[in-house]
Design a protein around this motif. Structure first.
Motif, mmCIF file in Angstrom:
data_model
loop_
_atom_site.group_PDB
_atom_site.id
_atom_site.type_symbol
_atom_site.label_atom_id
_atom_site.label_comp_id
_atom_site.label_asym_id
_atom_site.label_seq_id
_atom_site.Cartn_x
_atom_site.Cartn_y
_atom_site.Cartn_z
ATOM 1 N N GLN A 245 0.828 -1.205 0.000
ATOM 2 C CA GLN A 245 0.000 0.000 0.000
ATOM 3 C C GLN A 245 0.869 1.264 0.000
ATOM 4 N N ALA A 246 1.942 1.195 0.839
ATOM 5 C CA ALA A 246 2.833 2.351 0.889
ATOM 6 C C ALA A 246 3.502 2.583 -0.462
ATOM 7 N N LYS B 86 3.865 5.471 -5.471
ATOM 8 C CA LYS B 86 3.840 5.499 -6.932
ATOM 9 C C LYS B 86 2.789 6.490 -7.450
ATOM 10 N N GLU B 87 1.612 6.440 -6.814
ATOM 11 C CA GLU B 87 0.573 7.389 -7.222
ATOM 12 C C GLU B 87 1.034 8.826 -6.983
ATOM 13 N N GLU B 88 1.626 9.071 -5.806
ATOM 14 C CA GLU B 88 2.133 10.419 -5.506
ATOM 15 C C GLU B 88 3.236 10.803 -6.485
ATOM 16 N N HIS B 89 4.118 9.797 -6.804
ATOM 17 C CA HIS B 89 5.203 10.054 -7.754
ATOM 18 C C HIS B 89 4.644 10.407 -9.132
ATOM 19 N N THR B 90 3.632 9.669 -9.574
ATOM 20 C CA THR B 90 3.018 9.958 -10.881
ATOM 21 C C THR B 90 2.367 11.341 -10.890
ATOM 22 N N ARG B 91 1.634 11.625 -9.796
ATOM 23 C CA ARG B 91 0.961 12.923 -9.712
ATOM 24 C C ARG B 91 1.974 14.067 -9.743
ATOM 25 N N ILE B 92 3.022 13.943 -8.947
ATOM 26 C CA ILE B 92 4.031 15.012 -8.878
ATOM 27 C C ILE B 92 4.781 15.107 -10.200
ATOM 28 N N LYS B 93 5.012 13.949 -10.839
ATOM 29 C CA LYS B 93 5.691 13.965 -12.131
ATOM 30 C C LYS B 93 4.855 14.723 -13.160
ATOM 31 N N GLN C 33 11.121 18.366 -7.564
ATOM 32 C CA GLN C 33 12.200 17.406 -7.822
ATOM 33 C C GLN C 33 12.749 16.820 -6.526
ATOM 34 N N HIS C 34 12.885 17.693 -5.492
ATOM 35 C CA HIS C 34 13.313 17.186 -4.190
ATOM 36 C C HIS C 34 12.303 16.185 -3.636
ATOM 37 N N HIS C 35 11.025 16.516 -3.774
ATOM 38 C CA HIS C 35 9.974 15.619 -3.294
ATOM 39 C C HIS C 35 10.009 14.300 -4.047
ATOM 40 N N LEU C 36 10.213 14.390 -5.399
ATOM 41 C CA LEU C 36 10.321 13.158 -6.201
ATOM 42 C C LEU C 36 11.508 12.314 -5.758
ATOM 43 N N SER C 37 12.609 12.960 -5.485
ATOM 44 C CA SER C 37 13.799 12.225 -5.040
ATOM 45 C C SER C 37 13.527 11.520 -3.705
#
Length: 944
Positions: free
Chosen positions: A289-290, A295-302, A539-543
């Motif tokens: 789940q985490a 991944k969802e957060e990563h896709t959204r931020i991307k 970008q920092h958040h993605l990293s």
């Protein structure tokens, strides 16, 4: 009298005879009365100033004026000046005589060489007659052509009227169709909005029923598994009991107990392993789940980062364009626009265009209110970058030029083809009006009529209101009936407002029409920096997310490995239990215990079976409820989808109907404009017809005056005009070479008369000058002789008068330098030196004054003499001598009147009928006001 600005001549009785100054001057001249001559009236003060003057020139002028020699000198000078001016006139006359003689000879030669021109003049008159009626013929032809054009124009006006009516019918049909579609769409929208709450409620009901059914299904399956496990245990127990009953060998009891013990231990171990498995499974689910959430957060931020980069690139591009536009405003409309406009100028200079294309349109308009920039950009959109061409040929040339600057596949500016007009459309009858808010047309300053007409045709800017506040725009357009002729409005934020629709703008700032470029650049630079900072944070958040995902994936991998190990251990332990349970041991088992266990197992199975039946019934009931709810939800969703499917084509139809209404309105406006233009032209032609008819009447009247009878003319007026001009030029050439006989004769006579008259005047003036010179020479000699005689007489009289008192005196005249020096010495002349008169005593000076005045009286002509206080400074001896001298002279000149004023007593004078003494009474010492009477009272007494 002279100082009062009026003159009165009275008779002996005191009656006024005349008031004219000319008559007074005539009397003075007749009696030789010199009013301004100091010899006639000499006051004591004047005599004192004269005798004490240091300037000998002033004394000489006094002498000249007293003897009237000064007047004679001035007359002589004036005559000499007149003579010089006359000589100049004679010289000018002689020069003029030479010129007049030459002109007279020329006129005479032209008069002798002139020939007759009567034939050419006759022909010219006949051509003028023909010309007059030829003009009438041409005007009649023009009248017939105008009448034909008016008839054709009236037929066309009727056709345009019919087309306008047909267009109005089509417009009404299009508006009706638009309204019907709009009503249908509104009805569907209302129905859709009405079903939306029910759909949401049914969806929530389906979700809850699905959840209840799933929970019931889980319970049923769990009970089923439990029942299967109990049934299996029951079978194993029954089999085991059967085996135990058959077994008779009791020798393996210890080994069986050991196996039972091991089986119990293994079961405990399996149970512990199951607990670990459940725990590890939960951890796996948590990590999954985490990871999924990351991944969802990563896709959204991307995606957000991509959008932000796209916005950053757009802002950077716009910032570059704004910076370029500081030096060239046209670059705001595209980097290639300046080069394109230069290419258009070159092509126009080479004659490739009929009219030079105009654009981009955004560069040709200016805002009255900068706050409306975004609203106007949202309204005009791509039209700001569009170009206008006069015809399709110009459009093709412009497209060829655009291909050089815009790559294939890239968007090019729009090209509007419309005939160029110099006047803006009259849209007052169809323009929107609101007392508070402007239209796009009134909010813009458009210098070029072509630009204004193009925006009116393409966008209808006269019908679009601009309302800054969004809520006010909604209130104006939607809460009440929109203003007349207004279909839409735009807010300061760029939002578009219709009567029943509202669309938000995609842009936050104007791109083309902003005036404060520096402020826009500053705002964009700040926004670019903010976007860069936001991208960096993303970008920092993605990293961080990627690191977290790697860490959770590593934990998940470890948990999965641990889970697999636990599964293997469980399977191994269960296999060992089964092997131990399946070993055939011949040992004694407690059958009763197993049977009790089997009995308990059967009871559990019955309970589980009963529970399963209840759960199955509940599950089937919940399934039926779920299916029913799903059917209801699917039904209403299907209806909403059907409504949406119905609305989509209606929206397309509405857009088409809206376009059709606009097209029909443009068509109607086109025909109305054409009709108005045609009617204006037709009225102009009718006015031209009236003017031509009046002109025809005037020309016919003029032609009858020139030639009363109408002449059949075959030649046109232009040909006749050329022939008349040629004949006139020929006559003028003849006149230029020879001239008109009568005119030349008249000029010759005038020149001859002028010459003879001037020659006579010059001869007369020459004779006059010659005679004047002789006279003036003689008169000047006489003047000099007369002056010398007067000077000598004055000296003699002065010396004679001084000698009576035993004085000596001398008068020196210098006529060249115009000076007079006087010196007097009391006493004997041989013993005393001559002194200036200022050195004398008062009595001596008064006596000297009397002697000088008497000497001037002897040589001056005047009907009266007047002396004022002549003896004021004399002693009794000098006074007596002076008085005797004056009386002696008065006695010798009885034809003159002598007036003497003195404060002394004249009682010593001898009594004589020639002497009259007037004594004034003593003044009253207490008197404060002089007893003078008003002039008006004196005049009244004079009249009486």
């Amino acid at each position: 009298m002279d100082g009062s600005r009026s003159y009165k001549l009275k008779s002996e009785t005191g009656a006024v005879v005349s008031t004219r100054k000319e008559e007074l001057i005539g009397i003075l001249d007749h009696f030789n009365i010199q009013v301004d001559n100091p010899v006639s009236v000499l006051t004591q003060e004047m005599s004192k100033q004269f005798l004490q003057s240091k300037n000998e020139g002033d004394k000489y002028k006094f002498f000249m004026k007293a003897t009237q020699l000064e007047q004679m000198k001035e007359d002589y000078s004036y005559i000499m000046e007149t003579k010089e001016r006359t000589k100049e006139q004679i010289n000018q006359g002689e020069e003029r005589l030479t010129e007049l003689k030459r002109q007279c000879l020329e006129k005479e030669e032209r008069f002798q060489s002139i020939a007759g021109l009567s034939t050419m003049k006759t022909n010219l008159e006949y051509l003028k007659h023909e010309m007059a009626w030829a003009v009438v013929n041409e005007i009649e032809k023009q009248l017939n052509a105008i009448r034909d054009n008016i008839k054709i124009g009236e037929d066309r006006a009727a056709r345009l009227e019919r087309k306008t009516e047909e267009q109005q019918v089509r417009l009404n049909e299009a508006e009706k169709k638009y309204k019907d579609i709009q009503d249908k769409l509104e009805k569907i929208s209302q129905e859709t909005h009405a079903r939306a709450p029910e759909c949401m409620a049914l969806k929530a009901d389906v979700t809850s029923k699905k959840k209840a059914y799933n929970e019931a299904e889980v319970l049923f399956k769990r009970s089923l598994n439990e029942y299967k496990a109990l049934k299996k245990d029951d079978e194993q127990l029954c089999k085991r009991i059967e085996e135990l009953r058959k077994s008779a060998d009791q020798s393996l009891e210890p080994e069986r107990l050991e196996r039972q013990k091991k089986i119990c231990w293994l079961k405990e171990r399996v149970k512990a392993l199951y607990d670990q498995e459940s725990s590890v499974n939960q951890e796996i689910e948590q990590f999954q789940q985490a990871i999924e959430k990351d991944k969802e957060e990563h896709t959204r931020i991307k995606e957000e980062e991509l959008d932000m980069k796209h916005t950053l690139n757009y802002n950077q591009k716009q910032l570059k364009e704004l910076k370029d536009s500081k030096t060239d405003r046209l670059k705001r409309f595209g980097p290639h626009v300046p080069a394109l406009l230069e290419a258009i100028d070159d092509a126009y200079g080479q004659g490739h265009f009929t009219y030079k294309p105009i654009g981009p349109l955004g560069a040709c308009i200016h805002l009255r209110d900068p706050e409306l920039a975004l609203a106007i950009e949202s309204c005009l959109k791509g039209l700001l970058q569009a170009y206008c061409c006069h015809n399709h040929a110009d459009e093709r040339v412009l497209q060829a030029l655009m291909k050089k600057f815009y790559l294939p596949g890239t968007s090019r500016p729009q090209i509007i083809v419309s005939e160029f007009r110099n006047e803006v459309y009259d849209v007052r009858h169809r323009a929107a009006y609101h007392p508070e808010f402007p239209t796009v047309l009134t909010a813009l300053e458009i210098d070029n009529a072509v630009v204004a007409n193009s925006l009116i045709d393409m966008r209808g800017i006269e019908t679009v209101l601009l309302i800054k506040n969004n809520s006010v725009a909604r209130a104006v357009m939607q809460s009440q009936k929109p203003p007349r002729n207004c279909k839409e409005a735009f807010t300061a934020d760029g939002d578009q407002v219709f009567e029943r629709r509202y669309y938000s703008s995609e842009y936050t700032r104007p791109k083309f029409l902003s005036k404060d470029v520096d402020s826009e650049i500053s705002d964009l630079e700040n926004e670019v920096e903010n976007k860069k900072a936001q991208i960096l944070n993303l970008q920092h958040h993605l990293s961080a997310l990627e690191k977290d995902m790697k860490r959770n994936e590593e934990f998940l991998r470890r948990c999965e490995l641990h889970y697999k190990e636990l599964k293997m251990k469980i399977r191994k332990s269960i296999s060992e239990i089964r092997e131990l349970e399946n070993i055939e041991e011949h040992q004694s088992v407690d059958i009763a215990t197993l049977e009790d266990e089997a009995q308990e197992n059967k009871i559990k199975m019955k309970m589980v079976e009963k529970s399963m039946e209840q759960q199955k019934e509940n599950m089937e009931h919940l399934e039926s409820l779920k299916i029913e709810a799903e059917n209801k939800y699917d039904a209403i969703k299907q209806k909403i989808n059907q409504l949406s499917e119905l609305a989509d084509p209606l929206k397309d139809e509405l857009n088409l109907a809206d376009s059709e209404v606009d097209n029909q309105k443009r068509g109607k406006r086109h025909y109305e404009d054409k009709q108005k233009e045609h009617l204006d032209t037709l009225n102009k032609k009718k006015r031209e017809l009236d003017m031509k008819e009046k002109e025809l009447e005037e020309k016919m009247s003029q032609a009858r005056q020139i030639c009363p009878e109408r002449i059949e003319v075959k030649k046109s007026a232009s040909i006749l005009d050329k022939e008349i001009n040629r004949l006139r030029q020929k006559i003028q050439a003849e006149h230029a070479s020879h001239g008109d006989r009568e005119e030349i004769m008249r000029q010759y006579q005038e020149a001859r008369e002028t010459y003879l008259d001037l020659d006579n005047k010059v001869r007369t003036l020459k004779r006059f000058i010659k005679l004047l010179e002789e006279i003036m020479t003689h008169r000047f000699k006489t003047y000099q002789q007369f002056r010398r005689c007067l000077t000598l007489r004055c000296k003699l009289y002065f010396d004679n008068l001084l000698s009576q008192r035993a004085y000596c005196g001398k008068m020196n005249f210098d006529h060249k330098n115009e000076t007079l020096s006087i010196s007097v010495q009391p006493g004997e002349g041989n013993k005393a030196a001559f002194n200036d008169m200022r050195a004398l005593s008062g009595g001596e000076r008064s006596f000297s004054t009397v002697c000088f005045i008497l000497s001037l009286w002897s040589i001056a002509e005047s009907p009266f003499r007047c002396l004022d206080e002549f003896d004021v400074y004399m002693d009794m001896v000098n006074r007596r001598i002076a008085m005797d001298m004056i009386l002696k002279m008065a006695d010798s000149q009885r034809f003159r009147q002598f007036i003497l004023l003195t404060p002394q007593s004249m009682s010593s004078l001898p009594s004589s009928k020639l002497i009259r003494i007037l004594r004034m009474s003593d003044p009253e010492r207490g008197q404060t006001t002089l007893p003078f009477r008003p002039v008006s009272q004196e005049e009244e007494e004079d009249r009486s």
